[in-house]
Scaffold this active site. Sequence first.
Site, PDB file in Angstrom:
ATOM      1  N   LYS A 115       6.776 -14.151  15.217  1.00 48.12           N
ATOM      2  CA  LYS A 115       6.166 -15.372  14.672  1.00 48.12           C
ATOM      3  C   LYS A 115       4.855 -15.069  13.966  1.00 48.12           C
ATOM      4  O   LYS A 115       4.526 -15.698  12.965  1.00 48.12           O
ATOM      5  CB  LYS A 115       5.917 -16.397  15.786  1.00 48.12           C
ATOM      6  CG  LYS A 115       7.160 -17.144  16.223  1.00 48.12           C
ATOM      7  CD  LYS A 115       6.771 -18.356  17.071  1.00 48.12           C
ATOM      8  CE  LYS A 115       7.985 -19.058  17.634  1.00 48.12           C
ATOM      9  NZ  LYS A 115       7.602 -20.087  18.634  1.00 48.12           N
ATOM     10  N   LYS A 207      19.632 -16.515  13.033  1.00 46.36           N
ATOM     11  CA  LYS A 207      19.756 -17.702  13.879  1.00 46.36           C
ATOM     12  C   LYS A 207      19.711 -18.990  13.055  1.00 46.36           C
ATOM     13  O   LYS A 207      18.959 -19.067  12.088  1.00 46.36           O
ATOM     14  CB  LYS A 207      18.565 -17.717  14.855  1.00 46.36           C
ATOM     15  CG  LYS A 207      18.962 -17.843  16.308  1.00 46.36           C
ATOM     16  CD  LYS A 207      17.739 -17.935  17.184  1.00 46.36           C
ATOM     17  CE  LYS A 207      17.617 -19.318  17.775  1.00 46.36           C
ATOM     18  NZ  LYS A 207      16.541 -19.470  18.726  1.00 46.36           N
ATOM     19  N   LYS A 210      15.499 -24.523  11.960  1.00 46.05           N
ATOM     20  CA  LYS A 210      14.980 -25.627  11.155  1.00 46.05           C
ATOM     21  C   LYS A 210      14.059 -25.130  10.059  1.00 46.05           C
ATOM     22  O   LYS A 210      13.752 -25.853   9.121  1.00 46.05           O
ATOM     23  CB  LYS A 210      14.270 -26.651  12.042  1.00 46.05           C
ATOM     24  CG  LYS A 210      13.142 -26.070  12.863  1.00 46.05           C
ATOM     25  CD  LYS A 210      12.838 -26.973  14.045  1.00 46.05           C
ATOM     26  CE  LYS A 210      12.382 -26.136  15.222  1.00 46.05           C
ATOM     27  NZ  LYS A 210      12.730 -26.696  16.509  1.00 46.05           N
TER      28      LYS A 210
END
Length: 344
Positions: A115, A207, A210
């Site tokens: 991240k 994956k 969103k």
Amino acid sequence: MAQFQPRVFSGVQPTGYLHLGNYLGAITKFVALQETHDCIYCVVDLHAITVPQKPAELKASIREVTAAFLAAGIDAKKHIVFNQSQVAEHAELAWVLNCVARLGWLNRMTQFKEKAGRDRENVSIGLYDYPILMAADILVYRATHVPVGEDQKQHLELARDIAQKFNLDFGEEISVRGHGEGFFPLPEPLIQGPATRVMSLRDGTKKMSKSDPSDYSRINLSDDADTIAQKIRKAKTDPEPLPSEIEGLAKRPEAENLVGIFAALERSSKAEVLQAYGGVNFSTFKSALIDLTVAKLTPIGKAMAELTQDQAYIDAILGDGAARARVLAQNTMHAVKDILGFVR
Ligand code: TRP
């Protein structure tokens, strides 16, 4: 561990739209566990602010996740549904656990590395500390079982390490106070089913997310039947027909993903799906997948849309859940304070 009453805890972040990955990877499992366990399901808004959020959108997302829980069949009366920021004990225990966990443990967290990426010096300290808050979420209820996706396994291992270190460091105080071998249970991850990782419809190695710029990469819970059909029709595949055995899915990530989605939606297994569809071409299989997906998802999307109209109802569910969660969390915090030697 016999001393701990079985209890399930899990959390979903209120960030953006919910998609099929959230539904199959988390929410359907939450629904099933209600039959066998006392469950606490939390909309983790404190986790959401580890990255920038727009306040109006955050509010809408918290209510949307709550509506999805209810629409999917979570019983907020029998179990507990609430948003994290309404129970201050999560943050309070997180501070204590910050002082138990070691820096080296957090430095190993792969999700933080992903991240933060190259912008490491500029991300929030909250993003780094995220797994400690997650451990606090679970341990503040002394939960024993945690349904999560594959990607959260490392965070669960950290929660177990923290629980164990707390139990060891304060072993004397813990046993004097009659908590037996340990105060915190070592929470177990529950990672099962054919769709523990739902992948992007555009790339079977990524994956479903969103944050993918292409809306064709995912199916949102709010998509209508036509949109679902279009997205599945356009989903990436390979030229071969479906295999009849699981082994035939190796190195065919897109095929494996669609078969996994089919199995999870009809609650069977990949092997059973291949028994039925082995040798069939993708265009036929996709038609069946469209029918199944539309049948399962559109009623939930409709129920969510209706529920989100009634904000007062959603907020009342969250308020009631928070009040019941708080009682449990306060109990734990009182004991933790006694164990640590705080005056109260
Ligand atoms: N980190 C989890 C996720 O992104 C969400 C989460 C926060 C969670 N706290 C939790 C999951 C506690 C399980 C238990 O999926």
